[in-house]
Design an enzyme around this catalytic site. Structure first.
Site, PDB file in Angstrom:
ATOM      1  CB  SER A 133       8.182 -41.188  32.809  1.00 30.32           C
ATOM      2  OG  SER A 133       9.472 -40.670  32.639  1.00 30.32           O
ATOM      3  CG  ASP A 140      11.417 -39.813  40.021  1.00 34.36           C
ATOM      4  OD1 ASP A 140      12.489 -40.077  39.442  1.00 34.36           O
ATOM      5  OD2 ASP A 140      10.319 -39.772  39.442  1.00 34.36           O
ATOM      6  CG  HIS A 166      11.138 -42.554  37.019  1.00 35.40           C
ATOM      7  ND1 HIS A 166      10.595 -41.287  37.036  1.00 35.40           N
ATOM      8  CD2 HIS A 166      10.989 -42.998  35.734  1.00 35.40           C
ATOM      9  CE1 HIS A 166      10.149 -40.974  35.835  1.00 35.40           C
ATOM     10  NE2 HIS A 166      10.375 -41.999  35.030  1.00 35.40           N
TER      11      HIS A 166
END
Length: 726
Positions: free
Chosen positions: A571, A654, A689
């Site tokens: 991330s 995601d 994610h």
């Protein structure tokens, strides 16, 4: 778009010994990368012309056949590269072995009942059990493993009603941040008809809470148009009231900010149902406004909110209420946080300090019975103290050394609480704590397949480029000495602290003889607000400097060799890995940017990206844009430099950091003249994610990632091959 899948069982007999030559000639020349169409797309921004030849890859893979074809060809290519790597099979087998142990979540207590997650080992999703008291037999409430054939539909958060009769829970499908809320009758174990849509998982927000056993508050967003669910900006987060047995369309709007559609709003309710606390946040920064609703004297048709904290200046984290006294954790006047209280029935309510700030930041606080339990981060490791409600220090909780303690949930009506403690070399043990005595007892402990004493956990401090002292955890097997292939991990953003908890994937690297290092770089919350501020917006380069300095220190001090350093981050940490690979490609042998934010000039255009401006800045503002342009991974790939081997990883669903970031970055890497090492992208399907990913996907994915990093950093493992599917 379907990735190849290899069955994983607890029996490693599924894998056969073989020589490297029998698998594939690992030194064979890399095939040509799949062709990626480049367009003549240019933007003139603040006087600079910026090329964006792969903008077409921003399209949703479900809506564009061309992007879907590109994904399929890239996955096929990455498979062909990963199939050459003999280390992959060993890591998959080791991961399957290491993860095959009983795991418990920290129980949530309501109405005398204990609700907790449990995984027997290789189950794709943890089940939810309930136990009617400390000595009662547990019974299964929810088994999400039956929800989807591929195991990719997960149980999200849970919230039992105060009396324990009902359970509010969320369902997550395919890794998406979108959730559906359901209500379960605990006695019968059956779902009620209630279903709530439009709920999303925003970072650090509990998006729903019970008012009483028959009603709850929740926040919901505008539902995007069909086909835009995974990319549209999340707007108009409104708080609603729902009564059990009614349709969602009849829910009462409690709070909204229609003139500020980008604000996030949610509600928390005191344990006794007397107060509702409404929180509004503009972005991800630790700043919010607080309004309260006195539920004691008014019916729902007359609810009125009262502004308590205006101005978006500081963080205010509601703990609970005792009578008319509300308790908060805040960094107002306290960069390392303090606990304060206010009497709402006073003629002139004033804030009173209960627990003052100290040398180390207060990471979490809760009220359990007549005690305040306060968790600190001391050089990124957990320390826990118990206070009276008058602020007097009663006890320190004895933890098992350097590690991470989590949990401590409860209310003023609770007589006990639960927490977990883990470390790099110890999976989580669950403890029951009696706050009155400070005594802890084991609720659930894993049976280990390894000896934690075989692994060393150290904490070192090193100097960054500007002289700032930065902590770093270093973990290795006790028999590993001298330079060894090292995996360095970092994050550095959003006030998020990296703590020394357990990870099966880390343990697999350690079991192979590698060194694992975690750098607590600026931008996180390890030392409070000032540490965060030192790594965001105009200070973002400090984050990269800290991480680069960590790599240099590991080499200079003999932990790793000149060509033995691999790096990983996810991330915001994926952004970190991409940026430092551009700035110091000579320092690293291999890199894995996971679900990273790679286009810093357009990040705010999708899903939750609009909320990241507090950390990154505003791309439409010239001062911020110039800073973003200087480090954006996609825009700063340096042709003519020899780059490390890179495996980019992302997922098609995601909807937090949209996969277009990684698609564009990987395409740019493959088009650039940056050396002969492989630069591939691995794109998972029906995975978002990170949360909710089934166990078999985790083993498959991390087996390939660790195999790739080990191969290129020189970490040697026993060579085994996967059994043919035929």
């Amino acid at each position: 778009m379907i990735r190849k899948s290899h069955a994983v069982s607890s029996a490693v007999a599924m894998l056969l010994a073989a020589s490297p030559a029998a698998i594939f000639a690992q030194d064979a020349a890399l095939p040509d990368y799949p062709e990626t169409r480049a367009e003549a797309v240019e933007d003139v921004i603040f006087g600079e012309t910026v090329a964006d030849p792969y903008r077409w890859l921003e399209q949703d893979v479900r809506q564009s056949s061309e992007v879907a074809d590109w994904v399929a060809r890239q996955n096929a290519f990455s498979d062909s590269v990963l199939d050459r790597i003999p280390e992959t099979a060993w890591f998959k087998a080791k991961l399957a072995e290491l993860i095959d142990y009983e795991r418990y979540d920290v129980p949530v207590v309501a109405g005398g009942r204990y609700f907790f997650g449990y995984n027997s080992g290789l189950q794709n999703q943890s089940q939810l059990f309930v136990q009617d008291g400390p000595d009662a037999a547990r019974r299964l409430l929810i088994d999400p493993n039956a929800w989807a054939k591929d195991g990719a539909t997960a149980l999200g958060d849970i919230r039992p009603s105060p009396d324990g009769r009902r359970l509010l829970y969320s369902i997550q499908d395919g890794g998406s941040d979108w959730r559906q809320l359901k209500v379960l009758d605990v006695d019968s174990g059956k779902d009620l008809p209630d279903a709530i849509d439009g709920v999303k998982f925003p970072i650090r927000y509990n998006n729903w809470d019970w008012v009483d056993g028959d009603s709850f508050l929740y926040g919901r967003f505008d539902i995007p148009a069909a086909g835009e669910e995974f990319q549209a900006t999340s707007l108009n987060n409104r708080v609603y009231y729902h009564r059990i047995g009614t349709d969602q369309s009849d829910d009462l709007l409690v709070f909204a900010t229609p003139d500020e559609p980008e604000r996030s709003n949610d509600a928390l309710v005191s344990h006794d149902g007397s107060w509702a606390v409404l929180r509004s946040r503009q972005a991800t920064e630790e700043r919010n406004e607080i309004r309260v609703i006195d539920l004691r004297r008014t019916g729902i048709d007359r609810w009125q909110n009262r502004m308590l904290v205006p101005g978006f200046e500081h963080e205010w984290d509601f703990l609970d209420a005792i009578g008319a006294t509300l308790y908060f954790r805040t960094n107002q006047g306290a960069p390392t946080y303090r606990v304060v209280a206010i009497d709402m029935d006073a003629s002139e309510p004033r804030w009173q300090v209960v627990v003052p700030q100290g040398d180390f930041p207060i990471d979490h606080a809760s009220i359990v019975g007549d005690r305040l339990i306060v968790s600190y981060l001391q050089d990124a490791a957990s320390k826990v103290a118990v206070f009276g409600l008058d602020g007097s220090r009663k006890d320190d909780i004895r933890l098992g050394g350097i590690g991470a303690a989590e949990g401590f949930g409860g209310s003023p009506a609770s007589s006990d609480t639960f927490y977990s403690f883990s470390s790099f070399n110890r999976p989580a043990t669950i403890y029951r704590l009696d706050p009155a005595t400070g005594e802890s007892s084991v609720f659930a402990a894993p049976r280990l397949t390894f000896d934690p004493g075989d692994y060393l956990v150290e904490q070192k401090f090193y100097a960054s480029r500007d002289g700032t002292r930065v902590p770093m955890f270093i973990v290795r097997r006790s028999d590993v000495s001298g330079p060894a292939p090292t995996l360095l991990y970092g994050y550095g953003g959003f006030d998020i602290s990296l703590t020394p908890g357990f990870s099966t994937t880390r343990m697999a690297w350690l079991a192979a003889g590698g060194v694992y290092a975690l750098a607590n770089i600026r931008g996180g919350g390890e030392y409070g607000k000032d540490w965060h501020d030192a790594g965001r917006r105009a200070n973002k380069q400090n984050v990269f400097d800290d991480f680069i300095a960590a790599g240099e220190w590991l080499k200079a001090n003999g932990y790793t060799s000149e060509d033995g350093l691999a790096i990983q981050g996810g991330s915001n940490g994926g952004l970190l890995v991409g940026a430092v690979s551009n700035q110091r490609p000579d320092l690293f042998a291999a890199a894995n940017p996971q679900v990273g934010v790679m286009d810093m000039l357009r990040f705010d255009r999708w899903t939750a990206g609009r909320t990241w401006v507090d950390d990154y800045g505003y791309p439409e503002r010239e001062e911020d844009w110039k800073i973003l342009r200087a480090y954006s991974p996609y825009h700063n790939i340096r042709a003519g430099e020899d780059y490390p081997a890179i495996i980019v990883t992302t997922a098609d669903t995601d909807d937090r950091v949209v996969p277009g970031h990684s698609f564009k970055y990987a395409a740019a890497l493959q088009a650039a003249e940056i050396g002969d090492e492989p630069h591939i992208i691995r794109i998972e399907t029906r995975a978002g994610h990170g949360s909710g990913k089934p166990t078999d996907k985790l083993i498959e994915e991390y087996g390939e990632i660790l195999g790739f990093l080990a191969h290129h950093a020189g970490l040697q493992v026993p060579v085994i091959a996967e059994k043919s599917d035929e």
